[in-house]
Design a protein around this motif. Structure first.
Motif, PDB file in Angstrom:
ATOM      1  N   SER A  63      14.416 -20.186 -19.865  1.00 41.02           N
ATOM      2  CA  SER A  63      14.228 -18.431 -19.576  1.00 41.02           C
ATOM      3  C   SER A  63      13.086 -18.073 -19.056  1.00 41.02           C
ATOM      4  O   SER A  63      12.940 -16.946 -19.243  1.00 41.02           O
ATOM      5  N   VAL A  64      12.024 -18.668 -19.748  1.00 46.21           N
ATOM      6  CA  VAL A  64      10.244 -17.978 -19.935  1.00 46.21           C
ATOM      7  C   VAL A  64       9.787 -18.716 -19.263  1.00 46.21           C
ATOM      8  O   VAL A  64       8.011 -18.385 -19.460  1.00 46.21           O
ATOM      9  N   LYS A  65      10.132 -19.965 -19.618  1.00 48.91           N
ATOM     10  CA  LYS A  65       8.511 -20.499 -18.373  1.00 48.91           C
ATOM     11  C   LYS A  65       8.071 -19.648 -17.466  1.00 48.91           C
ATOM     12  O   LYS A  65       8.651 -19.194 -16.460  1.00 48.91           O
ATOM     13  N   GLY A  66       6.350 -20.009 -17.354  1.00 48.30           N
ATOM     14  CA  GLY A  66       6.225 -19.343 -16.741  1.00 48.30           C
ATOM     15  C   GLY A  66       5.762 -17.664 -16.511  1.00 48.30           C
ATOM     16  O   GLY A  66       4.491 -17.328 -15.991  1.00 48.30           O
ATOM     17  N   ARG A  67       6.513 -17.092 -17.738  1.00 45.52           N
ATOM     18  CA  ARG A  67       6.448 -15.712 -18.800  1.00 45.52           C
ATOM     19  C   ARG A  67       5.577 -15.999 -19.177  1.00 45.52           C
ATOM     20  O   ARG A  67       4.436 -14.552 -20.098  1.00 45.52           O
TER      21      ARG A  67
END
Length: 126
Positions: A63-67
């Motif tokens: 849910s948070v990958k890349g952010r």
């Protein structure tokens, strides 16, 4: 005595950024994996991002990958979480934690951590 103290939480609009910090007091900081976890009202605590003792290995929840980006400064005994492109669903209390065992490859499993900070609130409005 191990203590973890988080800071940096706050209220932002969707799309905004925050940087969380966690200062670790007590010895052997650089020998342990660390992680960021979060808990929203009525939900279970979940793993967000973890980092191994040296900082070379990191792992993120889908849910948070890349952010989100986790990092650590072993000279300052400090753990960080850079959060970009925040979404309302990121709203939660965020906790840092230290792994139970030395030099392990960390995971997002809550039970593998035994020292916890008091938490810092992150609120993202739409």
């Amino acid at each position: 005595q191990v203590q973890l103290v988080e800071s940096g939480g706050g209220s932002v609009q969707a799309g905004g950024s925050l940087r969380l910090s966690c200062v670790h007091s007590g010895n052997a900081y650089s020998n342990y994996a660390l992680g960021w976890f979060r808990q929203a009202p009525g939900k279970e605590r979940e793993g967000v991002a973890v980092i191994n003792f040296s900082g070379v290995y990191t792992y993120y929840a889908d849910s948070v990958k890349g952010r989100f980006t986790i990092s650590r400064d072993n000279a300052k005994n400090t753990l960080y979480l850079q959060m970009n492109s925040l979404k309302p669903e990121d709203t939660a209390m965020y906790y840092c934690a230290r792994a139970k065992r030395l030099f392990v490859t960390p995971s997002l499993v809550v039970d593998e951590y035994n020292y916890w900070g008091q938490g810092t609130q992150v609120t993202v409005s739409s």
